[in-house]
Design a protein around this motif. Sequence first.
Motif: not given
Length: 231
Positions: A73, A77, A81, A136, A191
């Motif tokens: 993760t 991530y 983003k 995500l 997260l």
Amino acid sequence: MKYILPLLMVFPILIFGQTFEIDQDSTQVEYMIIEGDSIPREAINLDEVLLLHKLKFDSKENRRRYYILRRKTIKVYPYAKMAAERLDSLTKQLLTLDSKRKKKRYAKKVQKYIESEFSVELKKMTRTEGQILIKLIHRQTGKTTFSLIKELRNGWRAFWFNSTASLFDISLKREFDPKNVKEDYLIEDILQRNFQIGILKEQKSALDIDFFDLTNKWLNDEKKQLVPNKN
């Protein structure tokens, strides 16, 4: 930011005529002086902190799986983003264009840029990392990867990408659903913990996520599973 800080420092003086002083005696009481009167400040201004429950695992295997999920993760991530940031920039730029032809040309240009920017790293990702990334991207943009490709290019290209991804057991239509999928909840937990300690830079989710409610829901579900069935 360099312009905001001086304004924040001057603003209270201009509007309220107030300054802040710290008493230098052993009590270390902070005073706020307003119009000549000193008022002790007993409250401490702190940034909002999300209090997280202590991690508990019912087996070494579950602990191992959690930390593997954590590593993956944290790795993917930043790409989700970045995708959200590119989508936001694209949307704002499209609003400034006055013809469908210009919009289509610009969207195609951005899509090629995103593909070239992602391609090298995506090829290094494992199947499970790809699955997490798809989830995500939905968390950060509010749209599935399939929908984004369809909007930016065309339906056939989106179908082709999804068919190709399915060979690796990855669906571009996959959504992030921490309320009903345990792994997604664990991803959200990962997260939140890494936002707090600064390993990941938080970007507001496009989805309506209440982490406290999610935690209560999953912890209660786990407790129910531990209660033996009297029937």
